[in-house]
Design an enzyme around this catalytic site. Structure first.
Site, PDB file in Angstrom:
ATOM      1  N   MET A   1      76.280  23.520 -24.921  1.00  0.00           N
ATOM      2  CA  MET A   1      77.096  24.667 -25.265  1.00  0.00           C
ATOM      3  C   MET A   1      76.888  25.739 -23.427  1.00  0.00           C
ATOM      4  O   MET A   1      75.687  25.980 -23.059  1.00  0.00           O
ATOM      5  CB  MET A   1      76.874  25.651 -26.175  1.00  0.00           C
TER       6      MET A   1
ATOM      7  N   ASP B   1      80.614  17.008 -37.776  1.00  0.00           N
ATOM      8  CA  ASP B   1      79.569  18.362 -37.095  1.00  0.00           C
ATOM      9  C   ASP B   1      80.192  19.616 -37.876  1.00  0.00           C
ATOM     10  O   ASP B   1      80.615  20.393 -37.646  1.00  0.00           O
ATOM     11  CB  ASP B   1      79.921  18.314 -35.763  1.00  0.00           C
TER      12      ASP B   1
ATOM     13  N   SER C   1      71.283  17.610 -36.037  1.00  0.00           N
ATOM     14  CA  SER C   1      71.315  18.308 -34.098  1.00  0.00           C
ATOM     15  C   SER C   1      69.969  18.958 -33.918  1.00  0.00           C
ATOM     16  O   SER C   1      69.732  20.312 -34.411  1.00  0.00           O
ATOM     17  CB  SER C   1      72.363  19.166 -34.355  1.00  0.00           C
TER      18      SER C   1
ATOM     19  N   HIS D   1      77.099  16.465 -27.176  1.00  0.00           N
ATOM     20  CA  HIS D   1      78.604  16.839 -27.841  1.00  0.00           C
ATOM     21  C   HIS D   1      79.012  18.441 -26.934  1.00  0.00           C
ATOM     22  O   HIS D   1      77.764  18.817 -26.784  1.00  0.00           O
ATOM     23  CB  HIS D   1      78.730  17.218 -28.900  1.00  0.00           C
TER      24      HIS D   1
ATOM     25  N   ASP E   1      73.839  19.314 -28.795  1.00  0.00           N
ATOM     26  CA  ASP E   1      74.804  20.561 -28.123  1.00  0.00           C
ATOM     27  C   ASP E   1      74.877  21.367 -26.639  1.00  0.00           C
ATOM     28  O   ASP E   1      73.511  22.136 -26.885  1.00  0.00           O
ATOM     29  CB  ASP E   1      74.885  21.432 -29.299  1.00  0.00           C
TER      30      ASP E   1
ATOM     31  N   MET F   1      80.344  20.826 -25.160  1.00  0.00           N
ATOM     32  CA  MET F   1      81.375  22.231 -25.707  1.00  0.00           C
ATOM     33  C   MET F   1      81.702  22.828 -24.264  1.00  0.00           C
ATOM     34  O   MET F   1      80.711  24.577 -24.433  1.00  0.00           O
ATOM     35  CB  MET F   1      80.723  22.800 -27.008  1.00  0.00           C
TER      36      MET F   1
ATOM     37  N   MET G   1      85.345  18.184 -36.164  1.00  0.00           N
ATOM     38  CA  MET G   1      84.263  19.544 -36.316  1.00  0.00           C
ATOM     39  C   MET G   1      84.847  20.004 -37.367  1.00  0.00           C
ATOM     40  O   MET G   1      86.066  20.639 -37.507  1.00  0.00           O
ATOM     41  CB  MET G   1      84.831  20.603 -35.675  1.00  0.00           C
TER      42      MET G   1
ATOM     43  N   HIS H   1      71.403  14.490 -32.063  1.00  0.00           N
ATOM     44  CA  HIS H   1      72.897  15.352 -31.333  1.00  0.00           C
ATOM     45  C   HIS H   1      72.274  16.389 -30.513  1.00  0.00           C
ATOM     46  O   HIS H   1      72.129  17.086 -31.163  1.00  0.00           O
ATOM     47  CB  HIS H   1      73.987  15.653 -32.518  1.00  0.00           C
TER      48      HIS H   1
HETATM   49  C1  DX5 Z   1      78.025  23.735 -33.881  1.00  0.00           C
HETATM   50  C2  DX5 Z   1      77.537  22.237 -33.358  1.00  0.00           C
HETATM   51  C3  DX5 Z   1      77.249  21.512 -34.549  1.00  0.00           C
HETATM   52  C4  DX5 Z   1      75.471  22.171 -35.427  1.00  0.00           C
HETATM   53  C5  DX5 Z   1      75.911  21.426 -37.049  1.00  0.00           C
HETATM   54  O1  DX5 Z   1      78.778  24.310 -32.908  1.00  0.00           O
HETATM   55  O2  DX5 Z   1      78.137  21.290 -32.547  1.00  0.00           O
HETATM   56  O3  DX5 Z   1      75.872  20.160 -33.681  1.00  0.00           O
HETATM   57  O4  DX5 Z   1      73.998  22.072 -34.541  1.00  0.00           O
HETATM   58  O5  DX5 Z   1      74.758  22.498 -37.331  1.00  0.00           O
HETATM   59  P1  DX5 Z   1      74.936  22.825 -38.597  1.00  0.00           P
HETATM   60  O6  DX5 Z   1      74.503  21.561 -39.193  1.00  0.00           O
HETATM   61  O7  DX5 Z   1      73.426  23.337 -39.154  1.00  0.00           O
HETATM   62  O8  DX5 Z   1      75.966  23.152 -39.371  1.00  0.00           O
HETATM   63 ZN    ZN Z   2      77.314  19.385 -31.949  1.00  0.00          ZN
END
Ligand code: DX5
Ligand code: ZN
Length: 226
Positions: A39, A177, A10, A68, A37, A70, A143, A35
């Site tokens: 947000m 994840d 990630s 991903h 993220d 969010m 998740m 990956h």
């Molecule tokens: C959380 C994200 C993850 C996060 C995972 O909302 O979707 O992808 O970065 O990080 P770790 O592996 O540190 O839990």
């Molecule tokens: Zn993620």
């Protein structure tokens, strides 16, 4: 032949000021996917990156960018992400109960691979229609923490969902994840996950390559049991 293991560091845990070199570093360490993220500060309180960052990173790598989303309105992001060069586009079912068909069609028409994510509190049945649709999602992301931040504790109770999905859909890509690392991977792998997102456990390790190969070995070994 089962599904292939995909290890996806990630990039949320990377040094954002050096995103391209961090991406190259992870790929050299053996990562299959990166990956990303996304947000929006609304669906989750954190705010990270948008399509312009994907577009910039795409100029530096051909790697599979596993995005991903969010975000509250994923449909608004499909075209910008497609044009930016995203590879996978995973939206949350919690935001998309009414328009997932349109979302999947649009994601595919822009050449991306559609996926659906579920939060820890959302029941697994919610994704069945999307996996069984005429134009289906090609991955389910379960998740294993509440979305929003890296570095949280893995929630073992989410594994029932992975087990149910793997039993029902032997060929489906199932991604986990949140909180994945050497001490939790076996639980996820034995439940049936094959796409493994790991942020802090990989970026925080003295030797990330070793963690990546440990995650992969765990998935490969577990696959012999189901
Ligand atoms: C959380 C994200 C993850 C996060 C995972 O909302 O979707 O992808 O970065 O990080 P770790 O592996 O540190 O839990
Ligand atoms: Zn993620």
């Amino acid at each position: 032949m089962g599904v292939t293991p995909k290890i996806a560091p990630s990039m949320l845990s990377s040094d954002f000021a050096n995103l391209a070199s961090e991406a190259h570093r992870m790929l050299n360490y053996g990562a299959d996917w990166l990956h990303m993220d996304i947000m929006d500060g609304h669906f989750v309180s954190n705010l990270t990156m948008g399509a312009p960052v994907i577009e910039s990173l795409r100029k530096h790598t051909k790697a599979y960018l596993d995005c991903h989303l969010m975000v509250t309105n994923p449909l608004d992001y499909v075209e910008p992400f497609g044009k930016a060069g995203a590879s996978g586009f995973t939206f949350h079912i919690e935001t998309s109960k009414d328009n997932w068909k349109e979302l999947i069609e649009n994601i595919k028409s822009l050449g991306m691979r559609p996926g659906v994510a579920i939060k820890p509190g959302t029941s697994v049945e919610a994704v069945y229609p999307l996996v069984e649709a005429e134009t289906p999602v090609e991955m389910v992301l379960v998740m294993t923490v509440e979305p929003g931040f890296g570095g949280q504790k893995f929630m073992p109770e989410t594994m029932d969902k992975v087990r149910i999905l793997r039993k029902k859909y032997p060929a489906l890509d199932i991604e986990v994840d949140g909180g994945l690392g050497p001490s939790t991977i076996d639980m996820a792998a034995l439940a049936g996950a094959n796409c493994i997102v790991a942020g802090s456990s990989v970026f925080g390790a003295p030797e990330p390559a070793q963690v990546i190969s440990l995650l992969r070995n765990s998935v490969e070994k577990a696959q012999l049991t189901y």
